[in-house]
Structure formats: C-alpha cells, structure tokens
Design an enzyme around this catalytic site. Structure first.
Site, PDB file in Angstrom:
ATOM      1  N   TYR A 165     -22.436  39.630  25.505  1.00 41.86           N
ATOM      2  CA  TYR A 165     -22.841  41.285  25.755  1.00 41.86           C
ATOM      3  C   TYR A 165     -22.150  41.270  23.870  1.00 41.86           C
ATOM      4  O   TYR A 165     -21.048  40.938  23.488  1.00 41.86           O
ATOM      5  CB  TYR A 165     -21.985  42.176  26.522  1.00 41.86           C
ATOM      6  N   LYS A 211     -27.322  40.289  26.092  1.00 37.78           N
ATOM      7  CA  LYS A 211     -27.230  41.894  25.796  1.00 37.78           C
ATOM      8  C   LYS A 211     -27.341  42.107  23.693  1.00 37.78           C
ATOM      9  O   LYS A 211     -25.649  42.146  23.517  1.00 37.78           O
ATOM     10  CB  LYS A 211     -26.019  42.491  26.358  1.00 37.78           C
TER      11      LYS A 211
END
Length: 356
Positions: free
Chosen positions: A172, A202
């Site tokens: 992330y 992400k």
C-alpha cells in the site's frame, strides 16, 4: 448493477465475478489468488455509534448496499478510509471478522490492511487475516520510525508477508500520508524474489510517472496495479491500471462506496473503447470531488455523505478527527440536488446515477 469483466488493450482486465467461494483453493505454501484482484475495490468505512464504538450491526447491510446498489464486489478493510490505524488491534480483528463473515458468498475478494507501526502487531494481524479466510493482505510503510531506503522497507514487508504465507500480499503506497518517499517503481524492482507472495500494488499517489513505470517494467509479471486516486482513474487506466481502490488524493477517503455505479459506467465505456463517454464519466466524478473538496473533505465528511446517500448510519469518526458539521451535510445535500446529480428519491434509495 455489477461491474464488467474487462478486456483492455493491455490485456490486464479479465473475466471474473463469482462469489467468494468460487474458483480454486488457496495453496497452503504459496499465495495463489482464486482470481486476479481487479475492477473497483471499495475502501470500507468503519461504522461507529455516536459514542465512538464500532457499530458491527450494520456491516451486513453495508455489504448488500455495495453489491446491489453500487456493483462493487471487492473491498479493502481497515485502511485509511476505515480509520484502521485509529482502531485497537482487537477492534481491527473484529472488524475484519465481521466483513469476512457477512461478505461470504456475496463479495469476490476481501483484502485486509494489516499495516501497523509495530512489526509484531502487523504480523499478528496478518496471521489473523489468514485464519479467518481473507483473500489477501496489504501493508502500509511504517511512518513514525521510517524505513530510509528500499531494502529496509522490503525487509519490513517481507517479515509481515511471512506471517501469512498462503495469502496474496499487496504493498500500500501512500507517501502523502506516510512521508515515506521511496518510489513504488523502486520497491517493485525484484520484490517477488524477496516476497514470493507479492501480488500487487495499491498506488495512492498522483505521480503518474512512477505509476506508469511500475506497469511498464512489470508487464510480464501479472501483478495487480490498483490505482488509488479516484479523480485520476481514467488516466491510470490508459497506463495499464488493472483496478482501483477508492481514495481522493490528499483527502484520504474513498468515493467508490457511493460512486461505484458511476465509476463502473466509466470502466465499461473504457472497455468498449468509447473514450468520449469514459471521459464524460470521469469529468462527472471530478465535478463531485471538486465540489466536496471546496467544502472541506476527509474521512469525517465521507461518513456523512455515505450516511446521506445510502441511509446506513456510519456515525462519527474517532478522535482526533471531528464529526462533519450539520452545515456540511446540508450544503452537500443541497449542492447534489442543484447539480441534478441525484434527486430526493435518489438520496433515499442510495442511487448516485443521476449525473449524465
């Protein structure tokens, strides 16, 4: 309305919209997702009572709303929008359990964010996600005592991933929040040799050069490239994004909870190469985002809008965030109507499809 099964020019969108229990089983020794994580992924809000306790009772209704009203069948739990780092470890575990339980046979993939400042806590959450049957885990870079280079960051991620060796692992990347400025392109270089379970990224940043190089340099690896800036999604699709995890840059809140239907329309137009329609849908989404940004927007305001649109009480945020003002909610409702974005009935029904 369900989302499409994409066939984009890069060959990265693929068919797949069954229930969570469809497909192949996950191997016990190597991450092997039932299908590639793709399409829209809602970063879920954590519903709370007026006293700041988690309101688990509405999560089942929330699942149904995402699937039936917004056509969103993938979720990202305990992330920024979900105030994950404002929850205790026991609360994060319970929230994850509730989403997995209520999402069974309804959602395609449930990814649990397990990042924490403590490596031990992150490992505990990763193992828990595996135990309850989540479909993947994601980890943010530690942001108090920060990794100072790629190798240090990957060493941290590797230790977390090893705690759940059967689950797909996603990094992330959100440098505006973490302050960790290591480019995602650098992190991905050779990452699967260090973290065999690594499946994707992400990417919650506006640096399209960095994102484009992540895609370009890893075309043969079949990674999931999940773009996380809602107002720039169409640009990312052209560059090869395989999915999107909702978030507004600098405002840290997902719009796919209530704009999923509209965003799916943009994805469908992109799939059929109707780029003019896709652009119109993106501009429509940008008009909404531009409006709420001017009012002052964040997790608190996202909760207020989601409550307004869906009818599901999201409650206030947890301190240090402050509850959205009544003035904000009234202005948001009035502006949405004045833009012909939705009518009174749309508000009651949770339908954001009025913008054309």
């Amino acid at each position: 309305m369900d989302g499409p099964g994409w066939t984009d020019p890069h060959g990265v969108w693929a068919e797949g919209r069954g229930g969570r229990d469809s497909g192949t089983l996950v191997s016990s020794s190597m991450a092997s997702p039932k299908k590639k994580l793709q399409g829209l992924v809602a970063a879920t809000i954590t519903p709370m009572t007026e006293h700041g306790e988690i309101n688990f009772s509405v999560i089942g209704q929330y699942v149904d709303y995402l699937v039936e009203e917004q056509g969103v069948k993938n979720i990202f739990v305990n992330g920024t929008t979900g105030e994950g780092l404002s929850l205790s470890i026991s609360e994060r575990r319970r929230v994850a359990e509730e989403w997995v339980t209520k999402g069974r046979n309804k959602l395609d993939q449930i990814v649990i964010h397990v990042g924490a400042l403590s490596l031990k806590e992150s490992q505990e959450l990763a193992q828990h996600a595996a135990d309850i049957g989540a479909d993947g885990i994601a980890v943010i870079a530690p942001f108090f005592l920060k990794p100072w280079n790629k190798d240090v960051l990957i060493n941290f991620l590797k230790e977390v991933a090893a705690a759940a060796p059967a689950l797909p692992f996603y990094y992330y990347h959100i440098p505006a929040l973490t302050g960790v400025k290591i480019r995602a392109e650098e992190v991905l270089d050779g990452i699967q040799e260090k973290i065999p379970t690594f499946q994707g990224l992400k990417f919650s940043d506006t640096d399209l050069l960095d994102f484009g190089q992540c895609v370009d340099q890893n075309r043969q690896r079949q990674f999931a490239f999940l773009f996380g800036v809602d107002e720039q999604l169409l640009s990312a699709l052209v560059m090869g994004a395989t999915g999107a995890v909702g978030r507004m840059c600098c405002f840290l809140s997902s719009t796919y909870n209530y704009l999923g239907k509209k965003t799916n329309q943009m994805l469908e137009a992109f799939e059929r190469k109707d780029f003019s329609s896709a652009l119109n849908h993106q501009f429509c989404i940008q008009r909404f985002i531009n409006f709420v940004v001017k009012l002052g927007f964040g997790v608190s305001q996202t909760k207020a809008i989601m409550t307004l649109v869906s009818g599901i009480p999201m409650g206030p945020p947890r301190l240090p965030l402050q509850k959205a003002s009544r003035e904000f909610t009234d202005n948001a409702e009035a502006k949405l109507r004045s833009l012909d974005f939705l009518s009174f009935n749309d508000l009651k029904d949770g339908n954001l499809g009025a913008c054309s």
